[in-house]
Design a protein around this motif. Structure first.
Motif, PDB file in Angstrom:
ATOM      1  N   MET A  36      83.332-103.436   1.527  1.00 42.99           N
ATOM      2  CA  MET A  36      82.416-102.247   1.318  1.00 42.99           C
ATOM      3  C   MET A  36      80.977-102.859   1.350  1.00 42.99           C
ATOM      4  O   MET A  36      79.857-102.456   1.729  1.00 42.99           O
ATOM      5  N   ILE A  37      81.029-104.103   0.444  1.00 41.29           N
ATOM      6  CA  ILE A  37      79.734-104.815   0.283  1.00 41.29           C
ATOM      7  C   ILE A  37      80.258-106.203   0.812  1.00 41.29           C
ATOM      8  O   ILE A  37      81.047-106.909   0.502  1.00 41.29           O
ATOM      9  N   ARG A  38      79.410-106.687   1.717  1.00 41.61           N
ATOM     10  CA  ARG A  38      79.824-108.105   2.415  1.00 41.61           C
ATOM     11  C   ARG A  38      78.562-108.799   2.622  1.00 41.61           C
ATOM     12  O   ARG A  38      77.519-108.493   3.297  1.00 41.61           O
ATOM     13  N   ILE A  39      78.496-110.226   2.044  1.00 43.94           N
ATOM     14  CA  ILE A  39      77.376-110.958   2.422  1.00 43.94           C
ATOM     15  C   ILE A  39      78.097-112.423   2.494  1.00 43.94           C
ATOM     16  O   ILE A  39      78.817-112.967   1.688  1.00 43.94           O
ATOM     17  N   ILE A  77      70.991-106.874  -2.542  1.00 43.65           N
ATOM     18  CA  ILE A  77      71.844-105.822  -1.949  1.00 43.65           C
ATOM     19  C   ILE A  77      71.150-104.627  -1.929  1.00 43.65           C
ATOM     20  O   ILE A  77      71.125-103.810  -1.071  1.00 43.65           O
ATOM     21  N   ALA A  78      70.287-104.217  -2.761  1.00 41.39           N
ATOM     22  CA  ALA A  78      69.716-102.908  -2.964  1.00 41.39           C
ATOM     23  C   ALA A  78      68.167-102.961  -2.145  1.00 41.39           C
ATOM     24  O   ALA A  78      67.744-101.812  -1.754  1.00 41.39           O
ATOM     25  N   GLY A  79      67.917-104.343  -1.605  1.00 38.66           N
ATOM     26  CA  GLY A  79      66.916-104.314  -0.659  1.00 38.66           C
ATOM     27  C   GLY A  79      65.632-104.637  -1.300  1.00 38.66           C
ATOM     28  O   GLY A  79      64.525-104.302  -0.919  1.00 38.66           O
ATOM     29  N   PHE A  80      65.465-105.160  -2.501  1.00 38.33           N
ATOM     30  CA  PHE A  80      64.295-105.150  -3.364  1.00 38.33           C
ATOM     31  C   PHE A  80      63.810-106.805  -2.984  1.00 38.33           C
ATOM     32  O   PHE A  80      62.760-107.226  -3.339  1.00 38.33           O
ATOM     33  N   GLU A  81      64.775-107.778  -2.662  1.00 38.84           N
ATOM     34  CA  GLU A  81      64.556-109.104  -2.574  1.00 38.84           C
ATOM     35  C   GLU A  81      65.067-109.401  -1.379  1.00 38.84           C
ATOM     36  O   GLU A  81      66.059-109.005  -0.777  1.00 38.84           O
ATOM     37  N   PRO A  82      64.395-110.181  -0.072  1.00 36.21           N
ATOM     38  CA  PRO A  82      65.030-110.478   0.966  1.00 36.21           C
ATOM     39  C   PRO A  82      65.742-111.693   0.858  1.00 36.21           C
ATOM     40  O   PRO A  82      65.543-112.728   0.154  1.00 36.21           O
ATOM     41  N   VAL A 105      73.226-108.768   5.201  1.00 35.30           N
ATOM     42  CA  VAL A 105      73.898-107.746   4.047  1.00 35.30           C
ATOM     43  C   VAL A 105      74.483-106.554   4.887  1.00 35.30           C
ATOM     44  O   VAL A 105      73.665-105.869   5.691  1.00 35.30           O
ATOM     45  N   GLN A 106      75.730-106.423   4.300  1.00 34.14           N
ATOM     46  CA  GLN A 106      76.623-105.097   5.146  1.00 34.14           C
ATOM     47  C   GLN A 106      77.169-104.502   3.727  1.00 34.14           C
ATOM     48  O   GLN A 106      77.576-104.871   2.747  1.00 34.14           O
ATOM     49  N   VAL A 107      76.654-103.252   4.019  1.00 34.61           N
ATOM     50  CA  VAL A 107      77.133-102.097   3.072  1.00 34.61           C
ATOM     51  C   VAL A 107      77.950-100.836   3.501  1.00 34.61           C
ATOM     52  O   VAL A 107      77.173-100.399   4.691  1.00 34.61           O
ATOM     53  N   ALA A 108      78.852-100.567   3.391  1.00 39.37           N
ATOM     54  CA  ALA A 108      79.612 -99.356   3.752  1.00 39.37           C
ATOM     55  C   ALA A 108      79.725 -99.601   5.362  1.00 39.37           C
ATOM     56  O   ALA A 108      79.456 -98.620   6.338  1.00 39.37           O
ATOM     57  N   THR A 168      70.539-105.261   6.532  1.00 39.41           N
ATOM     58  CA  THR A 168      69.672-106.332   6.102  1.00 39.41           C
ATOM     59  C   THR A 168      68.150-105.991   6.149  1.00 39.41           C
ATOM     60  O   THR A 168      67.201-106.151   5.464  1.00 39.41           O
ATOM     61  N   GLU A 169      67.855-105.108   7.324  1.00 37.15           N
ATOM     62  CA  GLU A 169      66.561-104.493   7.652  1.00 37.15           C
ATOM     63  C   GLU A 169      66.041-103.305   7.259  1.00 37.15           C
ATOM     64  O   GLU A 169      64.966-103.099   7.442  1.00 37.15           O
ATOM     65  N   LEU A 170      66.941-102.569   6.396  1.00 28.95           N
ATOM     66  CA  LEU A 170      66.753-101.077   5.880  1.00 28.95           C
ATOM     67  C   LEU A 170      65.622-101.273   4.644  1.00 28.95           C
ATOM     68  O   LEU A 170      66.261-102.088   3.733  1.00 28.95           O
ATOM     69  N   PRO A 171      64.955-100.515   4.571  1.00 28.57           N
ATOM     70  CA  PRO A 171      64.351-100.265   3.288  1.00 28.57           C
ATOM     71  C   PRO A 171      65.240 -99.472   2.175  1.00 28.57           C
ATOM     72  O   PRO A 171      66.421 -99.037   2.562  1.00 28.57           O
ATOM     73  N   PRO A 172      64.917 -99.879   0.936  1.00 30.07           N
ATOM     74  CA  PRO A 172      65.878 -99.454  -0.089  1.00 30.07           C
ATOM     75  C   PRO A 172      66.335 -98.163  -0.011  1.00 30.07           C
ATOM     76  O   PRO A 172      67.490 -97.617  -0.359  1.00 30.07           O
ATOM     77  N   ALA A 173      65.501 -97.269   0.292  1.00 28.59           N
ATOM     78  CA  ALA A 173      65.972 -95.589   0.309  1.00 28.59           C
ATOM     79  C   ALA A 173      66.878 -95.426   1.183  1.00 28.59           C
ATOM     80  O   ALA A 173      67.559 -94.438   1.323  1.00 28.59           O
ATOM     81  N   GLN A 174      66.960 -96.180   2.433  1.00 32.06           N
ATOM     82  CA  GLN A 174      67.929 -95.920   3.586  1.00 32.06           C
ATOM     83  C   GLN A 174      69.212 -96.675   3.338  1.00 32.06           C
ATOM     84  O   GLN A 174      70.160 -96.234   4.168  1.00 32.06           O
ATOM     85  N   ARG A 175      69.282 -97.267   2.375  1.00 31.68           N
ATOM     86  CA  ARG A 175      70.773 -97.739   2.065  1.00 31.68           C
ATOM     87  C   ARG A 175      71.631 -97.164   1.608  1.00 31.68           C
ATOM     88  O   ARG A 175      71.086 -96.470   0.543  1.00 31.68           O
TER      89      ARG A 175
END
Lengths: 507, 237
Positions: B1-4, B45-50, B56-59, B64-71
Motif C-alpha cells: 500500500m505504501i512502498r519506498i 510520504i505526504a509530499g511535504f519533503e522531496p 514513493v508509491q501509495v495505493a 513522487t511528483e504529485l502535490p500533497p492534495a492529490q495524494r
C-alpha cells in the motif's frame, strides 16, 4: 529592592522633563490670551491626517502582497531584496530625503514623474521608509503561523485565495491594526521630511507648524493650540493601537526559518513578480542613488570630521541616558504588574508630547539668555534620549520580564540583591538586549536632525545638520558625500546590533 | 500500500535511507529516538519533503511528483490541525471542499463524521474553546470525510493524558478496522505500538528499517540499536 526606586527615579526624570517642556509654553500661551485654535491649526491637523493616512495605506497595502511573496520558500533574489529593504529602516530622515530628491527631483534620474515638494514628495519619502518596515513586520507576523497550517492547506488543496482566507488573513487581522497604527503614528509625527519637503502653510503638519509658529512667527498661543491638538492625536493613536505597538519596531531583524511549504500551489512566479515590483520601484533607486552619488563626493575635510565627532558624542551620550532610563522603567514595569501600564505610558512620553513642544519649553526655561555649547549639548542629548526611550523600553521590556520570571524567586531565596544582583545576575544575563538598546538609541540620535533644528545649531554641527546645511546652500554634491558617511556610521552600528541579536537566538 | 525502495532523503548534513513496504489495511507504528527522522519519513510520504533518490508509491500509484492534495492520503499532525477562526463543523467541511461549497449529501457526511468522533454537540464551537483531545477529534473527523485509503499520523495523541490517549487510540483502531485504512503512526510511546500496531518501523542511525512484526520488535533485544532505544522499558509489565 533596588528596582522600584530605580523605576520611580527614571519616571520622575521623564515627567520632570515633560513638565519643563509643557508648562512654560502653556503659561506663555495663557498670558497671551489662551491657546489659539483657529483655521491654521485645523489646516495643519487636516494635512497631518491626510498625509499620514495616504502614507500608511500606500506603505501597508503593497507590503501585504510583498510579504506574502517573500514568505514563500522558492523565491529567487529574495535574500538580496530583504537586505536592500533593511537599508531604509536605519536611514536618517535627512538622508532619505536627499536620496529621494536625487532620484525624483527635477534634475534626478527620474525627475518630473512625481512632484518632490509638497504632499506627494512627503508621502513618497514616508513610503520609502515604511514600506520596508511594514513588509518586515508583516513577514514576522506571517512567520508566527505554525508550519502545520501551510502543510494542512497544501494537503486540503487550498488555492492562493483560500490560503489567504484561512491562514494568512486571520493572522493579519490580528496584527495589521497595530502595524498600521505604528506607521500612522510615525508619519503623523514626522518632522524632518515635512520640514524639508513641505511647502508653506498648505503642506505643514502639526509638528512642523509648532516649530514654525515659535521660531518664525513667535506666536506661543498658536504653538500651544497646535501642541494640545498634537498631544490629543498621539494619545488617541496610542490608546487605539495599544502599547504593544512599538514593540515590533524595535525587534531584532527577522530570521526566516526554513520557509513555509508552498509546493504545487497556485500563484507562482508571475504573481510574485507583480507583488514585488512596486516595492522595488520605491525602495531600490534611492538607495542606489545614495551610494553612487555619495561615493563620487566623499571628501574627508575638517567640517566633516568635526560633524562626525559631534554625532558620535551626541549618539553615545543619548544612548547611555536613554538606556539607563529605559532600564529603570522596563524593570519596574516587569516587577510591578499593577503599575505596568503606568511605567510604559511614561516611556511613551517622547512619542506623545511633540519634541518641538519639549524643546521650546526647555529653551524658554534654560536658554533665554543664550546657551553655551555645553548646555546646548545637554539639551540635544536629553531630547534625543526622550525620543529614543519608547524604542529602548520595547527592546528591554521582554528581556527584563523573562529575567524577572526566571530569577526573582531564586535570587530571593538565595538572598542575592542590590548591587550584587545587578553585577552578577542581571547585567551579564542582559548583555545583549542592553547592547542592542544602546546601539538602537545611538543610531536614532546620530541620525537625528529634529533636536538640533529645534534648539538651533548654535555651534554644534552634527552630520545630519551638515547634510541639511549643504543641501540648503545648493551644494548637493557635498551633501551626498556627507550623507554617505553618515549612512556608513549608522550601518556599522546597525550591523553590530543585528549580530548581537543573532547570537542571542538559541536556534 | 505504501512502498519506498532505495529511497534517500538529504537535508544539509542529515541523511535518511528508506526501504519500506506497508501492506494494505495494516497499522504500522514508527518508533525511534528523537531527531532520527520519524516525522521526516511521514513528510516525505505526504509530499511535504522531496526524496533525492527513489520513488514513493501509495495505493499502487507512483505519487513522487504529485502535490500533497492529490495524494491518496490524509496526514494528522500533533497539533495545529485546525483553523482557529473556523468552528468545528467548518474545519471538518474543509476536508470535503476547500471552497466550502457542500451539497446536502456532503453536509450529511460532515454531520456523520462529527457524530462518529462524539463532537455533534460541539459542532458550532471554535477550536480555542475546546480541549486538546476535542481538537484532535476534529482532525479525525476530517480524516473520515476525506475518505482516503492511507492515513499518516505524527504523534497525534502525544499531548494528551494516558486515559484519553488510550481512548482515542482505540477509536482510531476501530475506524481502521471498519474502513480498512492503512495507517502509519509516529509515536514516542512503545506501549501504544504494543497495544494497536501490527508492525513496527524503526527509524535510527540514518535509516528507516523495513517494518517487522510488533512482537518480533519487542523481542529483538539482541539488536543493539533497538535495545538502546527501549532501554529499561519492560513491556509495560
Amino acid at each position: 529592592m533596588s528596582v522600584m526606586p530605580g523605576g520611580l527615579g527614571a519616571a520622575l526624570w521623564v515627567l520632570a522633563a515633560v513638565a519643563a517642556g509643557l508648562l512654560p509654553l502653556l503659561s506663555l500661551a495663557f498670558s497671551a490670551g489662551g491657546p489659539t485654535l483657529d483655521g491654521a491649526v485645523w489646516a495643519a491637523l487636516r494635512f497631518t491626517l491626510v498625509q499620514a493616512s495616504l502614507s500608511t495605506v500606500l506603505a501597508v497595502v503593497p507590503a501585504v502582497a510583498l510579504a506574502r511573496a517573500l514568505a514563500r520558500r522558492q523565491f529567487r533574489g529574495r535574500d538580496l531584496l530583504l537586505r536592500v529593504f533593511a537599508v531604509p529602516l536605519a536611514l536618517p530622515a535627512i538622508v532619505a530625503v536627499l536620496a529621494v530628491v536625487a532620484i525624483y527631483g527635477t534634475s534626478g534620474w527620474l525627475g518630473g514623474i512625481i512632484p518632490v515638494y509638497g504632499l506627494s514628495g512627503i508621502v513618497l519619502v514616508h513610503v520609502f521608509f515604511n514600506l520596508p518596515l511594514a513588509t518586515r513586520l508583516i513577514l514576522e507576523a506571517l512567520a508566527s503561523t505554525p508550519p502545520e497550517a501551510h502543510r494542512l492547506a497544501a494537503q486540503l488543496g487550498f488555492t492562493d485565495g483560500q490560503v489567504f482566507a484561512h491562514v494568512d488573513g486571520p493572522v493579519l487581522r490580528n496584527r495589521l491594526p497595530a502595524i498600521a497604527g505604528l506607521i500612522f503614528l510615525l508619519c503623523a509625527a514626522s518632522f524632518v521630511t515635512v520640514l524639508t519637503l513641505g511647502g508653506g502653510p498648505s503642506a505643514t503638519t502639526l509638528e512642523v507648524a509648532i516649530y514654525q509658529s515659535l521660531r518664525m512667527d513667535f506666536d506661543p498661543a498658536r504653538a500651544a493650540g497646535l501642541a494640545l491638538v498634537q498631544v490629543a492625536l498621539s494619545v488617541t493613536l496610542v490608546a487605539l493601537a495599544g502599547r504593544m505597538m512599538l514593540a515590533p519596531a524595535a525587534q531584532a531583524p527577522v530570521r526566516l526559518r526554513q520557509g513555509r511549504f508552498c509546493g504545487g500551489r497556485a500563484g507562482g512566479k508571475g504573481a510574485d513578480g507583480r507583488a514585488v515590483a512596486p516595492g522595488i520601484a520605491v525602495v531600490v533607486p534611492p538607495v542606489a542613488a545614495l551610494v553612487m552619488s555619495g561615493l563620487d563626493h566623499v571628501t574627508l575635510n575638517g567640517a566633516l570630521l568635526s560633524a562626525l565627532g559631534w554625532s558620535l558624542a551626541i549618539g553615545g551620550a543619548a544612548a547611555l541616558v536613554a538606556t539607563a532610563l529605559g532600564y529603570g522603567l522596563a524593570g519596574a514595569a516587569a516587577r510591578a504588574p499593577r503599575w505596568r501600564g503606568w511605567f510604559e505610558g511614561v516611556a511613551l512620553a517622547g512619542v506623545i508630547v511633540p519634541p518641538a513642544v519639549m524643546a521650546t519649553g526647555w529653551f524658554l526655561l534654560f536658554g533665554r539668555n543664550g546657551t553655551s555649547i555645553a548646555e546646548l549639548f545637554l539639551l540635544v542629548v536629553a531630547l534625543n534620549a526622550l525620543m529614543a526611550l519608547p524604542f529602548v523600553v520595547a527592546v528591554l521590556a521582554p528581556a527584563l520580564t523573562r529575567l524577572a520570571a526566571a530569577h526573582d524567586r531564586l535570587c530571593a531565596s538565595l538572598g542575592i540583591s542590590g548591587w550584587a544582583r545587578l553585577r552578577f545576575i542581571d547585567v551579564p544575563a542582559l548583555r545583549r538586549p542592553l547592547a542592542q538598546a544602546l546601539l538602537l538609541a545611538g543610531i536614532m540620535a546620530m541620525g537625528d536632525l529634529t533636536a538640533i533644528t529645534l534648539f538651533g545649531s548654535g555651534g554644534i554641527l552634527t552630520l545630519p545638520a551638515l547634510v541639511y546645511q549643504q543641501m540648503g546652500h545648493y551644494r548637493g554634491h557635498l551633501a551626498a558625500g556627507t550623507a554617505l558617511v553618515l549612512a556608513l556610521v549608522i550601518f556599522l552600528s546597525a550591523w553590530l546590533a543585528e549580530h548581537l541579536g543573532a547570537e542571542d537566538d538559541p536556534h | 500500500m505504501i512502498r519506498i525502495e532505495h529511497g534517500l532523503y538529504v537535508y544539509g548534513g542529515f541523511r535518511l535511507a528508506i526501504d519500506l513496504t506497508v501492506p494494505r489495511g495494516s497499522l504500522t507504528a514508527v518508533l525511534g529516538p528523537s531527531g532520527a527522522g520519524k516525522s521526516t519519513l511521514l513528510a516525505i510520504i505526504a509530499g511535504f519533503e522531496p526524496l533525492r533518490q527513489g520513488r514513493v508509491q501509495v495505493a499502487g500509484e507512483d505519487v513522487t511528483e504529485l502535490p500533497p492534495a492529490q495524494r491518496p492520503l490524509t496526514m494528522v499532525f500533533q497539533d495545529n490541525n485546525t483553523f482557529a477562526h473556523l468552528d468545528a463543523w467548518t474545519n471538518v467541511a474543509l476536508g470535503v471542499s476547500p471552497a466550502l461549497k457542500l451539497d446536502d449529501e456532503q453536509r450529511r457526511r460532515v454531520d456523520e463524521a462529527l457524530a462518529q468522533v462524539g463532537l455533534s454537540a460541539l459542532a458550532g464551537r471554535k477550536p480555542g474553546e475546546m480541549s486538546g483531545g476535542e481538537r484532535q477529534r476534529i482532525a479525525l473527523a476530517r480524516m473520515l470525510v476525506r475518505n482516503r485509503p492511507v492515513v499518516l499520523l505524527d504523534e497525534p495523541f502525544a499531548a494528551l493524558g494516558p486515559g484519553l490517549r488510550a481512548e482515542l487510540l482505540a477509536e482510531l483502531q476501530g475506524m481502521q478496522k471498519e474502513r480498512g485504512l492503512t495507517i502509519l503512526m509516529v509515536t514516542h510511546q512503545p506501549e501504544d505500538a504494543r497495544a494497536v500496531a501490527d508492525q513496527v518501523c524503526f527509524v535510527d542511525g540514518g535509516a528507516a528499517r523495513p517494518p517487522m512484526a510488533t512482537a518480533d520488535f519487542f523481542a529483538a533485544r539482541a539488536d543493539a540499536a533497538i535495545a538502546a532505544y527501549l532501554g529499561g522499558w519492560r513491556d509495560g509489565r
